[in-house]
Every structure is written in C-alpha cells, then in structure tokens.
Design a protein around this motif. Structure first.
Motif, short mmCIF file in Angstrom:
data_model
loop_
_atom_site.label_atom_id
_atom_site.label_comp_id
_atom_site.label_asym_id
_atom_site.label_seq_id
_atom_site.Cartn_x
_atom_site.Cartn_y
_atom_site.Cartn_z
N ARG A 52 51.81 12.92 25.40
CA ARG A 52 51.17 12.96 24.09
C ARG A 52 50.50 14.32 23.91
O ARG A 52 49.51 14.62 24.57
CB ARG A 52 50.13 11.85 23.97
CG ARG A 52 50.74 10.48 23.82
CD ARG A 52 49.70 9.47 23.47
NE ARG A 52 49.09 9.79 22.19
CZ ARG A 52 48.18 9.01 21.60
NH1 ARG A 52 47.79 7.91 22.17
NH2 ARG A 52 47.66 9.36 20.45
N ARG A 53 51.05 15.11 22.99
CA ARG A 53 50.47 16.43 22.72
C ARG A 53 49.15 16.36 21.98
O ARG A 53 48.39 17.32 21.97
CB ARG A 53 51.46 17.27 21.92
CG ARG A 53 52.68 17.68 22.74
CD ARG A 53 53.66 18.45 21.90
NE ARG A 53 54.31 17.53 20.96
CZ ARG A 53 55.22 17.89 20.09
NH1 ARG A 53 55.58 19.15 20.00
NH2 ARG A 53 55.76 17.01 19.29
N ASP A 54 48.85 15.21 21.36
CA ASP A 54 47.62 15.10 20.61
C ASP A 54 46.41 14.79 21.49
O ASP A 54 45.28 14.78 21.02
CB ASP A 54 47.76 14.04 19.52
CG ASP A 54 48.07 12.65 20.06
OD1 ASP A 54 48.83 12.56 21.05
OD2 ASP A 54 47.56 11.66 19.50
N VAL A 55 46.61 14.54 22.78
CA VAL A 55 45.49 14.34 23.71
C VAL A 55 45.12 15.70 24.28
O VAL A 55 45.85 16.24 25.12
CB VAL A 55 45.83 13.34 24.82
CG1 VAL A 55 44.67 13.20 25.80
CG2 VAL A 55 46.21 11.99 24.24
N VAL A 56 44.03 16.26 23.82
CA VAL A 56 43.61 17.60 24.25
C VAL A 56 42.15 17.56 24.72
O VAL A 56 41.38 16.68 24.33
CB VAL A 56 43.76 18.64 23.12
CG1 VAL A 56 45.21 18.83 22.75
CG2 VAL A 56 42.95 18.24 21.89
N GLY A 57 41.80 18.52 25.55
CA GLY A 57 40.42 18.62 26.04
C GLY A 57 40.12 17.57 27.08
O GLY A 57 40.87 16.61 27.29
N GLY A 58 39.00 17.76 27.76
CA GLY A 58 38.57 16.81 28.77
C GLY A 58 39.09 17.18 30.15
O GLY A 58 40.10 17.87 30.30
N THR A 59 38.39 16.71 31.16
CA THR A 59 38.75 17.01 32.55
C THR A 59 40.04 16.29 32.93
O THR A 59 40.15 15.07 32.75
CB THR A 59 37.61 16.56 33.49
OG1 THR A 59 36.41 17.22 33.08
CG2 THR A 59 37.93 16.89 34.93
N PRO A 60 41.02 17.02 33.48
CA PRO A 60 42.27 16.37 33.87
C PRO A 60 42.13 15.60 35.18
O PRO A 60 41.34 15.97 36.05
CB PRO A 60 43.24 17.55 34.04
CG PRO A 60 42.38 18.71 34.36
CD PRO A 60 41.07 18.48 33.66
N HIS A 61 42.88 14.53 35.30
CA HIS A 61 42.91 13.70 36.50
C HIS A 61 44.29 13.06 36.58
O HIS A 61 44.74 12.43 35.62
CB HIS A 61 41.82 12.62 36.43
CG HIS A 61 41.78 11.72 37.63
ND1 HIS A 61 41.11 10.52 37.60
CD2 HIS A 61 42.32 11.82 38.86
CE1 HIS A 61 41.23 9.93 38.78
NE2 HIS A 61 41.97 10.70 39.56
N ILE A 62 44.96 13.25 37.71
CA ILE A 62 46.30 12.69 37.90
C ILE A 62 46.19 11.54 38.90
O ILE A 62 45.59 11.70 39.97
CB ILE A 62 47.29 13.75 38.42
CG1 ILE A 62 47.40 14.91 37.42
CG2 ILE A 62 48.65 13.13 38.70
CD1 ILE A 62 48.15 16.12 37.94
#
Length: 197
Positions: A52-62
């Motif tokens: 989803r390209r519309d989910v932006v910002g925030g700390t990434p976590h995989i």
C-alpha cells in the motif's frame, strides 16, 4: 435501505479500525482486505504479495512468520504490505528473535553458497556450499545472487530469491524479487525485524 457503495465504505472503515487495533498483535489481514493493492503475485500459493503506497511515515517494523511463510511490513503500526517468503530448511533453520537490519547491499552475492564455474563462466557444479563441497580443478566459486540484501543476524538476511510457499533456503529469508525491492526501499538501516515461529 443502504446502497451497495455505502455498505462497502462501512466495511472498509470497519476493516481499518480492526487493523488499527490489532497492528501490535498477530497480523491477520489478507490481501483482499485492502482496496488498493500495489502489486499482487498470483503464482504464490495464496497470492498474498501486495503493498500500500498510501501508508507513509512512522517507524518501520518487519515481522517474519515462519509458520505462515509470510513477511509483514508495518509503518508506525499500520500494515503497509505482505509478502510470501521462503525461510530455512531443516539443518539451516532461520533464527527466531528480535533483530535490526545491520547492512544493506543492493547487489550482494553469497560467500558460502553458489556455483563452481570454469574460466569461460560455465557452471561445472551447482548449488554448492563452500564449506562442504570440494572445488573441482580449473573452476572458481561464484556466489549466489542475493539482490536487495538486508542483513538481519550474522550471515542471515532478507533478499530476493526463489519463493514457492515453503521453507527452502539455507537460513536466509527470501522474498519475490519485486517485493524484496519494495522492502529494501522502505526499510532503512536499524529497522526492527522480528522473526517468529
């Protein structure tokens, strides 16, 4: 009486609320839950590769789920994408735990697994482990390609490779090429990676 469109809108809002409340727990979303899948790869067993390209910002976590053979990419607690993966086979189990991406290399090659090739570049012995397989005379070692490599723990990393819906690596976490590229582009150094059984 509600129109079909208003019913769909309510369902999408409802699924967003469920997602927001469960993001910190086990990811349960499916590709069909979202109206804007960036890319789907239908050759996987369940067709669940999307972004989803519309989910932006925030700390990434995989989060890597070995039992599901899936990777979940979160941004600030919001699910941004899912990809099928291939983790380690028996004898080469992918380690579980909490890690951080410590190295990124867009065109990495393995120094342990690959092929013995002759001077002309022809493969003379394939799928070798340099620690176990003797190099034939007149050949050199060519490491397996590991595009979009992100080191997670020791020699183990995430990278592009063959994915068929079951464990089949030497411990690394393989993703389909297009998803490995997306994860690589969205995960800076230090990104938290949780690997669970």
């Amino acid at each position: 009486m509600q129109t079909f469109t208003s019913l769909i809108k309510k369902m999408l809002v409802g699924s967003s609320l469920v997602l927001a409340t469960t993001a910190a727990f086990a990811p349960v979303a499916q590709a069909g839950d979202y109206p804007y899948p960036y890319q789907q790869h239908r050759s996987m067993t369940d067709g669940s590769a999307w972004w989803r390209r519309d989910v932006v910002g925030g700390t990434p976590h995989i989060i890597i789920d070995i039992s599901e053979q899936r990777a979940y990419f979160y941004k600030g607690g919001r699910l941004a994408g899912i990809s099928p993966v291939a983790t380690g086979i028996a004898g080469y189990r992918t380690p579980t735990g909490s890690f951080r991406i410590s190295e990124k290399d867009i065109d990495h090659r393995s120094n342990l697994f690959g092929h013995y090739v002759d001077r002309a570049g022809y493969v003379r012995k394939s799928s070798v482990d340099v620690r176990r397989d003797k190099r034939p005379a007149g050949t050199v070692f060519r490491g397996a390609s590991m595009d979009f490599f992100m080191r997670v723990n020791g020699a183990v990393g995430m990278h592009a490779g063959k994915v068929t819906g079951r464990p089949e690596s030497h411990g690394c976490i393989r993703l389909p090429w297009h998803m490995a590229k997306i994860f690589y582009e969205n995960a800076p150094m230090g990104t938290k990676v949780t690997v669970r059984q």
